[in-house]
Design a protein around this motif. Structure first.
Motif, PDB file in Angstrom:
ATOM      1  N   ARG A   7       0.754   5.402   0.290  1.00 61.57           N
ATOM      2  CA  ARG A   7      -0.139   6.489   0.721  1.00 61.57           C
ATOM      3  C   ARG A   7       0.526   7.846   0.529  1.00 61.57           C
ATOM      4  O   ARG A   7       1.690   8.026   0.902  1.00 61.57           O
ATOM      5  CB  ARG A   7      -0.461   6.341   2.210  1.00 61.57           C
ATOM      6  N   ILE A  41       0.852  -1.189   0.000  1.00 65.50           N
ATOM      7  CA  ILE A  41       0.000   0.000   0.000  1.00 65.50           C
ATOM      8  C   ILE A  41       0.887   1.237   0.000  1.00 65.50           C
ATOM      9  O   ILE A  41       1.846   1.314   0.769  1.00 65.50           O
ATOM     10  CB  ILE A  41      -0.945  -0.010   1.221  1.00 65.50           C
ATOM     11  N   ASP A  57     -11.224   0.264  -7.566  1.00 66.69           N
ATOM     12  CA  ASP A  57     -11.408  -0.691  -6.461  1.00 66.69           C
ATOM     13  C   ASP A  57     -10.182  -0.706  -5.553  1.00 66.69           C
ATOM     14  O   ASP A  57     -10.291  -1.040  -4.379  1.00 66.69           O
ATOM     15  CB  ASP A  57     -11.587  -2.122  -7.004  1.00 66.69           C
ATOM     16  N   SER A  58      -9.028  -0.408  -6.113  1.00 62.74           N
ATOM     17  CA  SER A  58      -7.786  -0.580  -5.349  1.00 62.74           C
ATOM     18  C   SER A  58      -7.043   0.742  -5.100  1.00 62.74           C
ATOM     19  O   SER A  58      -5.928   0.739  -4.586  1.00 62.74           O
ATOM     20  CB  SER A  58      -6.859  -1.558  -6.075  1.00 62.74           C
ATOM     21  N   CYS A  59      -7.677   1.854  -5.482  1.00 61.21           N
ATOM     22  CA  CYS A  59      -7.063   3.174  -5.271  1.00 61.21           C
ATOM     23  C   CYS A  59      -8.062   4.083  -4.554  1.00 61.21           C
ATOM     24  O   CYS A  59      -9.269   3.902  -4.702  1.00 61.21           O
ATOM     25  CB  CYS A  59      -6.769   3.882  -6.594  1.00 61.21           C
ATOM     26  N   ARG A  60      -7.579   5.063  -3.821  1.00 55.94           N
ATOM     27  CA  ARG A  60      -8.457   6.171  -3.406  1.00 55.94           C
ATOM     28  C   ARG A  60      -8.153   7.347  -4.331  1.00 55.94           C
ATOM     29  O   ARG A  60      -6.993   7.778  -4.438  1.00 55.94           O
ATOM     30  CB  ARG A  60      -8.222   6.569  -1.943  1.00 55.94           C
ATOM     31  N   ALA A 107      -5.859   8.422   4.983  1.00 59.97           N
ATOM     32  CA  ALA A 107      -7.263   8.022   4.776  1.00 59.97           C
ATOM     33  C   ALA A 107      -7.425   6.601   5.311  1.00 59.97           C
ATOM     34  O   ALA A 107      -6.434   5.946   5.684  1.00 59.97           O
ATOM     35  CB  ALA A 107      -7.631   8.063   3.286  1.00 59.97           C
ATOM     36  N   ARG A 142     -18.016   1.510   0.080  1.00 64.80           N
ATOM     37  CA  ARG A 142     -17.772   1.219   1.496  1.00 64.80           C
ATOM     38  C   ARG A 142     -18.636   2.104   2.392  1.00 64.80           C
ATOM     39  O   ARG A 142     -19.144   1.663   3.412  1.00 64.80           O
ATOM     40  CB  ARG A 142     -16.299   1.495   1.859  1.00 64.80           C
ATOM     41  N   ASP A 186      -4.245   7.107  -2.088  1.00 65.41           N
ATOM     42  CA  ASP A 186      -3.506   5.885  -1.762  1.00 65.41           C
ATOM     43  C   ASP A 186      -3.904   4.788  -2.744  1.00 65.41           C
ATOM     44  O   ASP A 186      -4.841   4.953  -3.520  1.00 65.41           O
ATOM     45  CB  ASP A 186      -3.744   5.446  -0.304  1.00 65.41           C
ATOM     46  N   PHE A 187      -3.185   3.689  -2.715  1.00 67.22           N
ATOM     47  CA  PHE A 187      -3.531   2.551  -3.573  1.00 67.22           C
ATOM     48  C   PHE A 187      -2.817   1.304  -3.092  1.00 67.22           C
ATOM     49  O   PHE A 187      -1.877   1.363  -2.302  1.00 67.22           O
ATOM     50  CB  PHE A 187      -3.186   2.822  -5.049  1.00 67.22           C
ATOM     51  N   THR A 207      -7.759   3.053   6.846  1.00 63.31           N
ATOM     52  CA  THR A 207      -7.242   2.415   8.067  1.00 63.31           C
ATOM     53  C   THR A 207      -6.074   3.196   8.672  1.00 63.31           C
ATOM     54  O   THR A 207      -5.880   3.144   9.882  1.00 63.31           O
ATOM     55  CB  THR A 207      -6.782   0.964   7.791  1.00 63.31           C
ATOM     56  N   MET A 208      -5.313   3.910   7.855  1.00 67.81           N
ATOM     57  CA  MET A 208      -4.214   4.671   8.457  1.00 67.81           C
ATOM     58  C   MET A 208      -4.759   5.776   9.364  1.00 67.81           C
ATOM     59  O   MET A 208      -4.241   5.999  10.461  1.00 67.81           O
ATOM     60  CB  MET A 208      -3.329   5.305   7.394  1.00 67.81           C
TER      61      MET A 208
HETATM   62  P1  TYD Z   1      -6.587   0.930   3.703  1.00 69.03           P
HETATM   63  O1  TYD Z   1      -6.895   2.311   4.150  1.00 69.03           O
HETATM   64  O2  TYD Z   1      -5.409   0.245   4.308  1.00 69.03           O
HETATM   65  O3  TYD Z   1      -7.772  -0.067   3.977  1.00 69.03           O
HETATM   66  P2  TYD Z   1      -9.334   0.143   3.757  1.00 69.03           P
HETATM   67  O4  TYD Z   1      -9.525   0.169   2.291  1.00 69.03           O
HETATM   68  O5  TYD Z   1      -9.891  -1.100   4.406  1.00 69.03           O
HETATM   69  O6  TYD Z   1      -9.712   1.412   4.454  1.00 69.03           O
HETATM   70  O7  TYD Z   1      -6.438   0.907   2.115  1.00 69.03           O
HETATM   71  C1  TYD Z   1      -5.466   1.666   1.458  1.00 69.03           C
HETATM   72  C2  TYD Z   1      -5.687   1.568  -0.032  1.00 69.03           C
HETATM   73  O8  TYD Z   1      -5.414   0.249  -0.496  1.00 69.03           O
HETATM   74  C3  TYD Z   1      -7.107   1.875  -0.468  1.00 69.03           C
HETATM   75  O9  TYD Z   1      -7.057   2.594  -1.693  1.00 69.03           O
HETATM   76  C4  TYD Z   1      -7.744   0.550  -0.696  1.00 69.03           C
HETATM   77  C5  TYD Z   1      -6.590  -0.336  -1.054  1.00 69.03           C
HETATM   78  N1  TYD Z   1      -6.736  -1.704  -0.547  1.00 69.03           N
HETATM   79  C6  TYD Z   1      -7.222  -2.693  -1.368  1.00 69.03           C
HETATM   80  O10 TYD Z   1      -7.539  -2.461  -2.545  1.00 69.03           O
HETATM   81  N2  TYD Z   1      -7.350  -3.961  -0.875  1.00 69.03           N
HETATM   82  C7  TYD Z   1      -7.012  -4.284   0.402  1.00 69.03           C
HETATM   83  O11 TYD Z   1      -7.146  -5.480   0.795  1.00 69.03           O
HETATM   84  C8  TYD Z   1      -6.488  -3.262   1.236  1.00 69.03           C
HETATM   85  C9  TYD Z   1      -6.108  -3.559   2.661  1.00 69.03           C
HETATM   86  C10 TYD Z   1      -6.370  -1.984   0.729  1.00 69.03           C
END
Ligand code: TYD
Length: 256
Positions: free
Chosen positions: A94, A92, A200-203, A98, A219, A175-176, A100-101
């Motif tokens: 950042r 990850i 799905d995997s980025c903010r 944002a 979410r 983040d991603f 979980t951090m």
């Molecule tokens: P994070 O803030 O750690 O977790 P959550 O999405 O549960 O709040 O996530 C950081 C970034 O990584 C966010 O853009 C989502 C992505 N992420 C995933 O795509 N899959 C995962 O399993 C995790 C932990 C994060």
């Protein structure tokens, strides 16, 4: 459709055996999950958009010398990829606090971080993908010291490139998450980027309004999830105008 052997079914994607040895077909589903699959939904058209967005990102990254598993897009929902042995870590990166951090460290969401921060989580759904340190990774041999160096260096290069790319279209890369694999070719092993890069995997936040254009819309029950993904695709020039975007969004076909 020719029947293909399924190799693995994940939360948002399915992997099938590819047409040639060393290849797989990655199928993007419309399924969305969050909070370790406690929350589930089907979002019409999400898979089509993520297939296109991930294709775009991987192609552009390859263009700046970041090796990855993408070979070519096959159809609306599928892409041909190189078979790799997935390193069991989620990397990850950042730029802004944002998720979980913010929760874990009490840093207000939206706070610009002093520099890009790289974190590692163990890929283990049963354990809820726990945060792990480099000490854990070395001790349990999840990745070699050389691979760790590569993961960090490659992730920071991806961050630099993608931050600029998104900033150019009015989006802040908050983040991603990345996944990497071991690719074996003629007895040579290489660490390459795998999985997907998508909302799905980025903010992704609008640069001016901070509007969320990513999975946080799902979410946090903000609505307009696929519309936000389509907006990202539109800004990147992947889909032309909103009318055509709607066309792609409404596609819900089975793999060809
Ligand atoms: P994070 O803030 O750690 O977790 P959550 O999405 O549960 O709040 O996530 C950081 C970034 O990584 C966010 O853009 C989502 C992505 N992420 C995933 O795509 N899959 C995962 O399993 C995790 C932990 C994060």
């Amino acid at each position: 459709m020719t029947r293909r052997r399924m190799i693995y079914e994940g939360k948002a994607k399915i992997l099938y055996e590819g047409p040639e040895p060393g290849t797989l077909v990655q199928y993007f589903k419309d399924d969305a999950t969050a909070f370790n699959a406690e929350k589930k939904a089907v979002l019409d058209g999400k898979g089509v958009l993520n297939n296109r967005i991930s294709e775009f990102m991987m192609t552009r990254l390859a263009g700046v010398g970041i090796p990855n598993h993408f070979i070519k897009r096959l159809n609306m929902r599928e892409q041909l990829i190189k078979k790799v042995e997935i390193i069991p870590l989620e990397v990850i990166v950042r730029n802004v606090a944002a998720g979980t951090m913010s929760k874990r460290l009490g840093v207000e969401e939206g706070t610009q971080l002093p520099r890009a921060i790289v974190e590692f989580c163990l890929k283990n759904d049963e354990l809820g993908d726990p945060l792990v340190s480099e000490e854990h990774i070395a001790a349990f041999n999840w990745a070699s010291p050389q691979e760790m160096d590569e993961l960090i260096a490659l992730s920071l290069r991806v961050n630099d490139f993608m931050s600029g790319l998104f900033a150019g279209v009015g989006i802040k890369l908050v983040d991603f998450k990345l996944e990497f694999g071991r690719h074996f070719e003629n007895d040579v092993q290489r660490t390459i980027l795998a999985d997907e890069i998508s909302p799905d995997s980025c903010r992704l936040w609008d640069l001016e309004t901070n509007e969320k254009l990513d999975k946080d819309r799902f979410r946090r029950d903000l609505g307009g999830v696929t519309e936000a993904y389509a907006e990202v695709a539109r800004r990147l020039g992947i889909i032309k105008e909103s009318a055509q975007g709607a066309e792609i969004v409404s596609f819900n076909g089975a793999p060809k």
